[in-house]
Design a protein around this motif. Structure first.
Motif, PDB file in Angstrom:
ATOM      1  N   GLU A 188       0.887  -1.107  -0.396  1.00 43.97           N
ATOM      2  CA  GLU A 188       0.137   0.233  -0.220  1.00 43.97           C
ATOM      3  C   GLU A 188       1.004   1.221  -0.122  1.00 43.97           C
ATOM      4  OE1 GLU A 188      -2.397   0.009   3.350  1.00 43.97           O
ATOM      5  OE2 GLU A 188      -3.480  -1.708   2.554  1.00 43.97           O
ATOM      6  N   THR A 189       1.948   1.513   0.705  1.00 43.25           N
ATOM      7  CA  THR A 189       2.676   2.177   0.923  1.00 43.25           C
ATOM      8  C   THR A 189       3.638   2.853  -0.806  1.00 43.25           C
ATOM      9  OG1 THR A 189       3.925   2.022   3.492  1.00 43.25           O
ATOM     10  CG2 THR A 189       5.013   3.255   2.315  1.00 43.25           C
ATOM     11  N   LYS A 190       3.892   1.558  -1.261  1.00 41.97           N
ATOM     12  CA  LYS A 190       3.752   1.677  -2.561  1.00 41.97           C
ATOM     13  C   LYS A 190       3.766   2.075  -3.903  1.00 41.97           C
ATOM     14  CE  LYS A 190       6.389  -0.848  -6.494  1.00 41.97           C
ATOM     15  NZ  LYS A 190       6.506  -2.368  -7.485  1.00 41.97           N
ATOM     16  N   GLN A 191       2.580   2.202  -3.539  1.00 42.22           N
ATOM     17  CA  GLN A 191       1.391   2.466  -4.442  1.00 42.22           C
ATOM     18  C   GLN A 191       0.434   3.916  -3.962  1.00 42.22           C
ATOM     19  OE1 GLN A 191      -2.089  -0.117  -4.069  1.00 42.22           O
ATOM     20  NE2 GLN A 191      -1.330  -1.980  -4.995  1.00 42.22           N
ATOM     21  N   ARG A 192       1.318   4.128  -2.412  1.00 40.68           N
ATOM     22  CA  ARG A 192       0.643   5.605  -2.493  1.00 40.68           C
ATOM     23  C   ARG A 192       1.762   6.521  -2.648  1.00 40.68           C
ATOM     24  NH1 ARG A 192      -0.945   2.897   2.632  1.00 40.68           N
ATOM     25  NH2 ARG A 192       0.996   3.887   3.467  1.00 40.68           N
ATOM     26  N   LEU A 193       3.340   5.389  -2.584  1.00 40.41           N
ATOM     27  CA  LEU A 193       4.251   6.491  -2.933  1.00 40.41           C
ATOM     28  C   LEU A 193       4.331   7.226  -4.687  1.00 40.41           C
ATOM     29  CD1 LEU A 193       7.047   5.183  -1.013  1.00 40.41           C
ATOM     30  CD2 LEU A 193       6.040   7.701  -1.389  1.00 40.41           C
ATOM     31  N   GLU A 194       3.586   5.905  -5.231  1.00 40.49           N
ATOM     32  CA  GLU A 194       3.530   6.070  -6.838  1.00 40.49           C
ATOM     33  C   GLU A 194       2.683   7.365  -7.082  1.00 40.49           C
ATOM     34  OE1 GLU A 194       2.572   2.161  -8.296  1.00 40.49           O
ATOM     35  OE2 GLU A 194       4.632   1.029  -7.969  1.00 40.49           O
ATOM     36  N   ILE A 195       1.460   7.051  -6.191  1.00 42.80           N
ATOM     37  CA  ILE A 195      -0.121   8.074  -6.302  1.00 42.80           C
ATOM     38  C   ILE A 195       0.709   9.130  -6.140  1.00 42.80           C
ATOM     39  CG2 ILE A 195      -2.084   8.930  -5.618  1.00 42.80           C
ATOM     40  CD1 ILE A 195      -2.939   5.682  -5.133  1.00 42.80           C
ATOM     41  N   GLU A 196       1.404   9.551  -5.139  1.00 44.41           N
ATOM     42  CA  GLU A 196       1.803  11.149  -4.652  1.00 44.41           C
ATOM     43  C   GLU A 196       3.369  11.413  -5.754  1.00 44.41           C
ATOM     44  OE1 GLU A 196       4.324  12.615  -0.492  1.00 44.41           O
ATOM     45  OE2 GLU A 196       3.626  10.600  -0.318  1.00 44.41           O
ATOM     46  N   ILE A 197       3.936  10.279  -6.163  1.00 43.36           N
ATOM     47  CA  ILE A 197       4.754  10.982  -7.513  1.00 43.36           C
ATOM     48  C   ILE A 197       4.518  11.335  -8.941  1.00 43.36           C
ATOM     49  CG2 ILE A 197       6.451  10.150  -8.769  1.00 43.36           C
ATOM     50  CD1 ILE A 197       6.990   7.913  -6.692  1.00 43.36           C
ATOM     51  N   GLU A 198       3.298  10.884  -8.804  1.00 45.56           N
ATOM     52  CA  GLU A 198       2.325  11.226 -10.201  1.00 45.56           C
ATOM     53  C   GLU A 198       1.490  12.572  -9.931  1.00 45.56           C
ATOM     54  OE1 GLU A 198       2.408   9.601 -12.729  1.00 45.56           O
ATOM     55  OE2 GLU A 198       3.429   8.559 -12.716  1.00 45.56           O
ATOM     56  N   GLU A 199       1.070  12.763  -8.392  1.00 46.34           N
ATOM     57  CA  GLU A 199       0.342  14.249  -8.299  1.00 46.34           C
ATOM     58  C   GLU A 199       0.927  14.916  -8.182  1.00 46.34           C
ATOM     59  OE1 GLU A 199      -1.311  13.138  -4.687  1.00 46.34           O
ATOM     60  OE2 GLU A 199      -3.284  12.740  -5.448  1.00 46.34           O
ATOM     61  N   ARG A 200       2.512  14.522  -7.833  1.00 45.01           N
ATOM     62  CA  ARG A 200       3.732  15.675  -7.355  1.00 45.01           C
ATOM     63  C   ARG A 200       4.140  16.088  -8.811  1.00 45.01           C
ATOM     64  NH1 ARG A 200       8.298  14.788  -2.910  1.00 45.01           N
ATOM     65  NH2 ARG A 200       5.984  14.505  -0.987  1.00 45.01           N
ATOM     66  N   LYS A 201       4.340  15.267  -9.521  1.00 40.02           N
ATOM     67  CA  LYS A 201       4.319  15.271 -11.407  1.00 40.02           C
ATOM     68  C   LYS A 201       3.288  17.073 -12.116  1.00 40.02           C
ATOM     69  CE  LYS A 201       7.295  11.546 -11.972  1.00 40.02           C
ATOM     70  NZ  LYS A 201       7.610   9.799 -12.967  1.00 40.02           N
ATOM     71  N   GLU A 202       2.003  16.272 -12.473  1.00 36.86           N
ATOM     72  CA  GLU A 202       1.259  17.522 -11.858  1.00 36.86           C
ATOM     73  C   GLU A 202       1.175  18.098 -11.485  1.00 36.86           C
ATOM     74  OE1 GLU A 202      -3.762  17.085 -12.284  1.00 36.86           O
ATOM     75  OE2 GLU A 202      -2.577  14.802 -11.624  1.00 36.86           O
ATOM     76  N   ILE A 203       1.406  18.261 -10.541  1.00 33.69           N
ATOM     77  CA  ILE A 203       1.570  19.671  -9.364  1.00 33.69           C
ATOM     78  C   ILE A 203       3.122  20.298  -9.993  1.00 33.69           C
ATOM     79  CG2 ILE A 203       1.792  20.891  -7.318  1.00 33.69           C
ATOM     80  CD1 ILE A 203       0.344  18.749  -5.797  1.00 33.69           C
ATOM     81  N   GLN A 204       3.971  20.279 -10.316  1.00 34.87           N
ATOM     82  CA  GLN A 204       5.109  20.688 -11.276  1.00 34.87           C
ATOM     83  C   GLN A 204       4.697  20.902 -12.470  1.00 34.87           C
ATOM     84  OE1 GLN A 204       8.278  17.712 -11.077  1.00 34.87           O
ATOM     85  NE2 GLN A 204       8.752  18.400  -8.114  1.00 34.87           N
ATOM     86  N   SER A 205       3.875  20.144 -12.847  1.00 35.84           N
ATOM     87  CA  SER A 205       4.101  20.810 -14.029  1.00 35.84           C
ATOM     88  C   SER A 205       2.634  22.086 -14.373  1.00 35.84           C
ATOM     89  CB  SER A 205       3.107  19.955 -14.831  1.00 35.84           C
ATOM     90  OG  SER A 205       2.612  19.621 -16.228  1.00 35.84           O
ATOM     91  N   LEU A 206       1.851  21.871 -13.295  1.00 35.48           N
ATOM     92  CA  LEU A 206       0.462  23.360 -13.064  1.00 35.48           C
ATOM     93  C   LEU A 206       1.660  24.023 -12.457  1.00 35.48           C
ATOM     94  CD1 LEU A 206      -1.974  23.742 -13.301  1.00 35.48           C
ATOM     95  CD2 LEU A 206      -2.436  23.213 -10.801  1.00 35.48           C
ATOM     96  N   LEU A 207       2.400  23.992 -11.755  1.00 36.86           N
ATOM     97  CA  LEU A 207       3.242  25.110 -11.862  1.00 36.86           C
ATOM     98  C   LEU A 207       3.579  25.570 -12.790  1.00 36.86           C
ATOM     99  CD1 LEU A 207       4.154  24.176  -7.727  1.00 36.86           C
ATOM    100  CD2 LEU A 207       2.643  25.725  -7.981  1.00 36.86           C
ATOM    101  N   LEU A 208       4.336  24.810 -13.260  1.00 35.94           N
ATOM    102  CA  LEU A 208       5.688  25.125 -14.162  1.00 35.94           C
ATOM    103  C   LEU A 208       4.413  25.857 -15.272  1.00 35.94           C
ATOM    104  CD1 LEU A 208       8.591  25.598 -15.942  1.00 35.94           C
ATOM    105  CD2 LEU A 208       7.754  23.352 -16.879  1.00 35.94           C
ATOM    106  N   ARG A 209       3.339  25.856 -15.515  1.00 31.70           N
ATOM    107  CA  ARG A 209       2.341  26.179 -17.019  1.00 31.70           C
ATOM    108  C   ARG A 209       1.844  27.753 -15.888  1.00 31.70           C
ATOM    109  NH1 ARG A 209       0.035  21.197 -17.044  1.00 31.70           N
ATOM    110  NH2 ARG A 209      -2.061  21.749 -15.578  1.00 31.70           N
TER     111      ARG A 209
END
Length: 595
Positions: A188-209
């Motif tokens: 579950e931790t691994k899944q959460r980390l994967e989801i968190e990584i994807e969310e952070r990537k999305e946030i970083q992309s949004l912040l960059l935009r």
């Protein structure tokens, strides 16, 4: 493959560590049980012999206490063993635990097992419960089977022991589940980390935009964008700043904000910067120096913000050089228009004066001569029986006299010659007297507290025209009982006040720029005052009269907010209906009437 083997090896190592901990706990538990058993055995030898043992000792036969030492009696709330001896054992067992105690006793009797040790809830004589740990065995007392054992009050320790026991049982029952639970948790931790990584990537992309959008907005600004810290060090700017001022990015990064400001504007800009950090926002005007030495006037505005615990000023600068040129041109045009208006008024007054003199000295004198000639001719012909026209000449004299009076009135209205002869004070007094004579239902009170020399020569005709127009408005529209004319020197300058007690009007419903009926001539009065470097003020409301005030400051200021508005104390009289539609200078009375 290597990753899976590493995870499997980690799980095996974790299982081995858990098994090691369980083994240690089991060894400790066995040692503890052995220690307790040895202690109980040692105490059994002494309790049979020593009645005063610290542990409670008892002997039960047929469910009845046959022996208790003092400590056992005290556990059950008795002061001495005699209070308990001979009484059934079950009366001292909590109802909820009697079945369990009975079952233990039957098991011991039927299987002839070794002495057992267990705990139950006992009852004291006062009805309260007590946790008792019993260590009993089957024995013989006085030749008959008996239950012989010891009692310990474990009320204070029971809770801790039960907690420990529950902890041990939980470890024993959940040992196999821990590895699976841990595995699930890791998954579950691994899944959460994967989801968190994807969310952070999305946030970083949004912040960059957002950053790119903000940067695009900043770069698209028509003027300067700047950001500097509390010490004035420039930390950010747009390309427009480099283009307009000619400095490179490296030069900007080493500059202080005040380095860009011309010396004469540094203090004002520094004060505005301080005000921005203190009050969150401010703006000022200042000339900035470009890299080639050119000075450009900017409107500088800024707001304070906090980033990562530090205070910054973010702002924009707009080139207002052209705007200032336009403003200067407008001011010059306004000044020229004012000069032209003043000349127009002066010319108008000059033409009025010339026309008044022409009427008085030319036409007036001619009509007067004509009147004398007609009168002389009539005197010569009145006795002649053949001259029937003599009576017509006699009737012509009053008509000529009426025309002469009308011409004199027009001449006086166009230009008050008394103003040149006797001055403004006598002119105002004569104007008020004539107004009262023509409008007997309106009292005129004068409060003049100036000398003739206190009124500048160029201002006298302006004062006269304003009073003349104000009285005309009172006669036409005010329906007033009285009017006050005040002229005096205040600390600010020369002040003129015309106040009536009439019906007043709603100032929101009157267009003061309209010279028509609704304007009441107020626009012309305001124009005269302002063209003579004064300020004009109107106060009125329905039912509360009207107050016109003009101030010509000594220092040339255009502020009428301080004009005095003293109350007008006048007697109340009925208003004649016909007074609202008459002029300040009425028409000449009909033939045969007196002035």
């Amino acid at each position: 493959m290597v990753k899976k083997m590493s995870e499997k090896q980690a799980r095996l190592e974790e299982i081995e560590r858990l098994q090691e901990k369980i083994t240690i706990l089991e060894v400790r538990d066995l040692e503890r049980l052995k220690t307790i058993a040895d202690l109980a055995a040692a105490q059994e030898h002494y309790r049979v012999l020593v009645d005063g043992s610290l542990a409670g000792l008892y002997i039960i036969q047929n469910g009845v206490f046959q022996y208790l030492n003092g400590r056992a009696a005290g556990i059950f709330g008795a002061d001495n063993p005699e209070e308990v001896l001979g009484k059934p054992f079950w009366t001292f067992v909590h109802p909820d635990d009697r079945e369990m105690v009975r079952r233990r006793g039957l098991q011991r009797q039927e299987a002839h097992v070794a002495p057992s040790r267990y705990a139950f809830r006992g009852l004291r004589r006062d009805g309260t419960s007590v946790w008792v740990e019993v260590y009993g065995r089957n024995g013989v007392f006085r030749g008959r089977p008996a239950n012989i054992g010891s009692l310990i009050d474990i009320s204070e320790l029971k809770q801790a022991e039960l907690s420990h026991q529950m902890e041990m049982e939980r470890h024993q029952s959940q040992l196999e589940e821990m590895v699976a639970l841990r595995t699930r948790e890791l998954q579950e931790t691994k899944q959460r980390l994967e989801i968190e990584i994807e969310e952070r990537k999305e946030i970083q992309s949004l912040l960059l935009r957002e950053k790119n959008f903000a940067q695009s907005v900043i770069e698209s600004l028509p003027g300067l964008f700047y950001m500097f810290d509390h010490n004035g060090k420039i930390v950010d700017w747009n390309r427009n700043a480099e283009r307009l001022l000619g400095y490179t990015g490296e030069q900007f990064s080493k500059m202080n904000a005040l380095d860009l400001v011309v010396d004469e504007d540094k203090e004002a800009v520094a004060n505005a910067m301080e005000e921005t950090f203190r009050l969150s926002k401010a703006n000022t005007e200042g000339a900035l120096v470009s890299a080639d030495g050119k000075e450009t006037l900017f409107l500088l505005s800024g707001v304070a913000c906090e980033l990562q615990g530090a205070n910054y000023l973010v702002g924009v600068g707009v080139d207002i050089t052209q705007q200032k040129h336009v403003e200067q041109a407008l001011r010059q045009s306004e000044q020229q228009l004012r000069v032209l208006s003043e000349r127009l008024l002066a010319t108008q007054e000059t033409e009025r004066r010339l026309l008044a003199r022409e009427l008085h000295d030319g036409i007036g004198q001619s009509l007067t001569g004509m009147k004398f000639l007609v009168e002389r001719t009539y005197e010569q012909l009145k006795d002649c029986p053949y001259c029937a026209t003599a009576q017509h000449l006699h009737d012509l004299v009053p008509a000529i006299q009426e025309v002469v009076q009308e011409i004199r009135r027009l001449s006086r209205n166009l230009w008050p010659t008394i103003l040149e002869d006797l001055g403004i004070l006598e002119t105002l007094s004569g104007l008020c007297s004539r107004f009262e004579s023509f409008h007997g239902d309106i009292d005129v009170r004068q409060e003049v507290a100036v000398q003739e020399t206190d009124v500048p020569a160029g201002l006298k005709i302006t004062v006269y025209r304003i009073v003349q127009e104000a009285l005309n408005n009172v006669a036409k529209h005010a329906q007033a009982h009285a009017v006050l004319i005040g002229l005096h020197q205040s600390p600010k300058g020369l002040e003129l006040v015309v106040r009536d007690d009439g019906i007043g009007f709603d100032m929101d419903e009157v267009d003061f720029s309209d010279e028509s009926r609704q304007g009441f001539g107020l626009a012309s009065m305001r124009e005269r005052v302002e063209l003579s470097a004064g300020t004009f003020r109107i106060e009125s409301s329905p039912g509360h009269g009207t107050c016109l005030s003009a101030l010509w400051p000594k220092n040339g200021a255009r502020d009428a907010s301080h004009l005095e508005t003293r109350p007008l104390r006048i007697a109340s009289r009925p208003v004649k209906a016909e007074a609202q539609n008459v002029n300040i200078i009425p028409r000449q009375p009909a033939h045969g009437s007196k002035k």
